[in-house]
Design a protein around this motif. Structure first.
Motif, short mmCIF file in Angstrom:
data_model
loop_
_atom_site.label_atom_id
_atom_site.label_comp_id
_atom_site.label_asym_id
_atom_site.label_seq_id
_atom_site.Cartn_x
_atom_site.Cartn_y
_atom_site.Cartn_z
N THR A 26 0.71 -1.07 0.00
CA THR A 26 0.00 0.03 0.00
C THR A 26 0.90 1.29 -0.08
O THR A 26 0.61 2.13 -1.10
N PRO A 27 1.82 1.49 0.99
CA PRO A 27 2.85 2.63 0.75
C PRO A 27 3.44 2.83 -0.22
O PRO A 27 3.82 3.62 -0.85
N LEU A 28 3.92 1.45 -0.86
CA LEU A 28 4.66 1.36 -2.12
C LEU A 28 4.07 2.14 -3.18
O LEU A 28 4.67 3.00 -4.04
N ASN A 29 2.70 1.75 -3.43
CA ASN A 29 1.80 2.15 -4.41
C ASN A 29 1.87 3.84 -4.29
O ASN A 29 1.60 4.47 -5.51
N ILE A 39 4.15 5.77 -2.68
CA ILE A 39 5.28 6.31 -3.29
C ILE A 39 5.44 6.23 -4.73
O ILE A 39 5.99 7.36 -5.37
N LEU A 40 5.22 5.32 -5.40
CA LEU A 40 5.42 5.19 -7.16
C LEU A 40 4.34 6.35 -7.51
O LEU A 40 4.97 6.86 -8.77
N GLY A 41 3.30 6.46 -7.05
CA GLY A 41 2.25 7.33 -7.53
C GLY A 41 2.68 8.72 -7.59
O GLY A 41 2.89 9.50 -8.53
N TYR A 42 3.44 9.24 -6.51
CA TYR A 42 3.94 10.72 -6.18
C TYR A 42 5.13 10.53 -7.06
O TYR A 42 5.43 11.85 -7.63
N ALA A 43 5.97 9.68 -7.32
CA ALA A 43 7.04 9.70 -7.97
C ALA A 43 6.71 10.10 -9.52
O ALA A 43 7.55 10.60 -10.29
N ASP A 44 5.60 9.34 -9.90
CA ASP A 44 5.13 9.62 -11.36
C ASP A 44 4.95 10.79 -11.53
O ASP A 44 5.03 11.32 -12.41
#
Length: 547
Positions: free
Chosen positions: A326-329, A331-336
């Motif tokens: 859940t937190p990884l998704n 992080i990846l969303g904000y990185a995108d």
């Protein structure tokens, strides 16, 4: 020397056995001729015909039992010798005893035994015949048997039967001499050295081994070693008394050579045995299996305990993976969003950070997915959604995803396949197979190396492969790396969890395929994964839609 009574007719040379069978057939013909002559001469009555039928019986028995297809080794000698001796006794008793022409019949039994290569039996038959003749003469003297009657109607058939007996004696003597000549003509073969039975063999009492010398009749001659918990075992006792099931006794008494197996003693212990035949019986060694079985059970228990710990560890990581995803998704969303500059461009010193965050997050997400997939596979809860998947297109997508990782490692990625290769597989599983194999290849390649991806059709299957020229693996590593949390010896100093190939192997097996690894230390590695080939009828609608 083996006991001659245990020697079967099948031990005779084929030609000698056939000659002896032929001689008995000749007797049948001659006996039939005597009966025919009596019928023509008008002297045949029911008593004479009954006597001729009895006279024919040894010939019938010999012609039958001496046939090559009959397995009656132990019966031939006794049946023929006793049959001919009884015929001689009955013949002289009915035709005057001391003056009977049928006295010649007594010679047939010993000659038959000699042809069967049973000299002891021949001697016994000759001695018994002499005593039988003497007894019959005494019985005539005291009036228990009738004296000779020269005017009897049976004298002519008796003389004819005596002539037939003389023919038999001549044929048997000829057969015996001919067999000896054939035997003498054979090349001389040096006899094998006879190994005497050692009477002084001994084993320590706590060795777990029991050594027995057993006679051919099943009696224990000598014994030494561990008694294996048996009470009352001593020399002179019966071997059968040691066994829980006496039907197993035949296993311990080989006719020749050596045999082995397992039996149960009367006290319930399981033992392994080796039995070897010799001229006087057999040598037998028993080994206690109690400790071996206990060790096997302990090993099995430890293995089950280790598997339980492994399942517990896998379950823990699966739970952890769910918590991390859940937190990884996020992080990846904000990185995108940062990479796309949705809230404005990043300051120059930080413009590369979103890309690094995104790549590291993807690596961590792949690891989490590996843990979850492995946990599902071990719990038998992994569910696939097979559909036509283009392996070449999937490889191109993975190459775009991992090109930055390869560039930082100084490794070039190359796709060899140039056409579509359709597999019937789960699209997410195929992508994860590519990701794990390519990530591993990049990790273990040296700077300046090349990682090659390929896909091809092969019969009813499709095969995807990843090849590198990196560290490589030893044969021992190749056998172990498909197990979870296992890395090869060349992985020292390189980060990893040992899950990548285990997940690849799990997905391949779920699809009904397999993983083949070709590797050597410092020569690189090639990993091939076979998957089912897609049905052309399922591919056509996808191609039409693409057009």
């Amino acid at each position: 020397m083996p006991n001659e009574y245990h020697r079967g007719v099948n031990d005779l040379p084929d030609l000698a056995r056939k000659r002896l069978q032929f001689i008995h057939l000749v007797w049948l013909v001659l006996t039939g001729g005597v009966g025919l002559a009596a019928l023509i001469g008008g002297t045949a009555d029911s008593a004479l015909l009954a006597g001729l039928v009895m006279a024919a019986l040894p010939g019938i028995v010999g012609a039958t039992l001496l046939h090559e297809r009959v397995q009656a080794d132990d019966l031939v000698g006794p049946f023929l010798v006793i049959g001919w001796t009884l015929l001689a006794m009955l013949g002289i008793s009915a035709t005057g005893v001391t003056l009977s022409p049928l006295t010649i019949l007594f010679a047939i039994a010993p000659l038959t035994a000699m042809n069967l290569e049973k000299p002891g039996m021949a001697a016994e038959a000759a001695i018994f015949s002499a005593f039988a003749f003497l007894a019959a003469a005494v019985m005539v003297r005291i009036g228990l048997l009738p004296p000779a009657n020269p005017t009897s109607l049976y004298q002519v058939p008796a003389m004819l039967l005596a002539f037939a007996a003389l023919v038999m004696v001549g044929l048997l003597a000829w057969s015996f001499m001919h067999a000896r000549q054939e035997e003498a003509a054979l090349p001389v073969i040096a006899p094998e050295a006879v190994i005497p039975v050692r009477q002084d063999l001994s084993l320590p009492e706590e060795s777990g081994l029991l050594l027995l010398d057993v006679s051919e009749f099943g009696r224990i001659r000598t014994l030494s070693g561990d008694m294996l918990g048996l009470d009352g075992v001593k020399a002179g006792g019966l071997l059968a008394s040691l066994l829980q099931d006496e039907s197993e006794l035949s296993l311990l008494k080989p006719a020749n050579g050596r045999t082995h197996g397992e039996i149960t003693l009367k006290n319930g212990r399981d033992v392994a045995f080796v039995a070897e035949a010799h001229d006087e019986g057999s040598i037998l060694v028993l080994r206690d299996l109690t400790e071996v079985r206990a060790s096997t059970l302990e090993t099995r228990s430890r293995l089950e305990e280790a598997e339980a710990r492994l399942r517990g560890r896998t379950a823990f990581f699966a739970s952890l993976g769910h918590d991390l995803k859940t937190p990884l998704n996020a992080i990846l969303g904000y990185a995108d969003m940062m990479r796309a500059g949705i809230r404005g461009p990043m300051p120059e010193p930080y413009k590369d950070y979103p890309e690094i965050i995104h790549e590291s997050g993807q690596d961590l997400l792949l690891l989490v997915e590996d843990i979850l997939d492995l946990a599902k596979a071990e719990a038998d809860r992994q569910r696939l959604e097979p559909e036509p998947v283009d392996l070449t297109a999937s490889a191109q997508s993975v190459l775009r995803q991992l090109e930055n990782q390869a560039e930082r490692a100084g490794v070039k990625l190359k796709l060899k396949a140039t056409r579509e290769v359709w597999a019937e597989a789960d699209a997410r599983a195929v992508r994860q197979i590519w990701q794990n194999l390519v990530s591993n290849a990049i990790k273990y390649s040296v700077s300046g190396g090349t990682v090659t991806l390929d896909a091809r059709d092969e019969g009813n299957a499709t095969v995807l492969s990843v090849t590198d020229k990196g560290a490589g693996m030893s044969p021992e590593d190749v056998r172990s790396v498909l197990e979870p949390f296992t890395q090869g010896s060349n992985s020292k100093g390189r980060k990893g969890t040992g899950l990548g190939l285990a997940v690849v192997n799990s997905f391949a097996q779920l699809h009904g395929g397999q993983v083949v690894i070709d590797s050597a230390p410092n020569k690189g590695t090639k990993v091939e994964v076979s998957l089912p080939r897609a049905n052309p009828a399922d591919i056509q609608p996808l191609e039409d839609a693409a057009e």
